[in-house]
Design a protein around this motif. Structure first.
Motif: not given
Length: 71
Positions: A29-35, A51-55, A57-71
């Motif tokens: 989904r993130a790639r489809e939306r242009g990241w 900080y990287r423009v266009g990046r 980040n996902f923190e993944v726990r047990d195969g699911r995204v627990a946290r997401a942030w830009k950069g």
């Protein structure tokens, strides 16, 4: 003299919308939306803080995204 590079624009997309999603589906989904870069990290991973423009980040726990942030 060469022109000054202009950073690409970030997608107008909230990282919060990825929390709770399956990690693979979230990355697609993130790639489809242009990241341009999507980075999945385990909890507590040691990472650089630049900080990287266009990046996205996902923190993944047990195969699911627990946290997401830009950069």
């Amino acid at each position: 003299m060469a022109p000054i590079p202009k950073p690409s624009a970030e997608p107008q997309d909230s990282p919060d919308t990825y929390v709770g999603l399956d990690a693979d589906a979230a990355e697609r989904r993130a790639r489809e939306r242009g990241w341009s870069t999507v980075r999945a990290l385990p909890p507590g991973a040691i990472i650089t803080m630049e900080y990287r423009v266009g990046r996205l980040n996902f923190e993944v726990r047990d195969g699911r995204v627990a946290r997401a942030w830009k950069g």
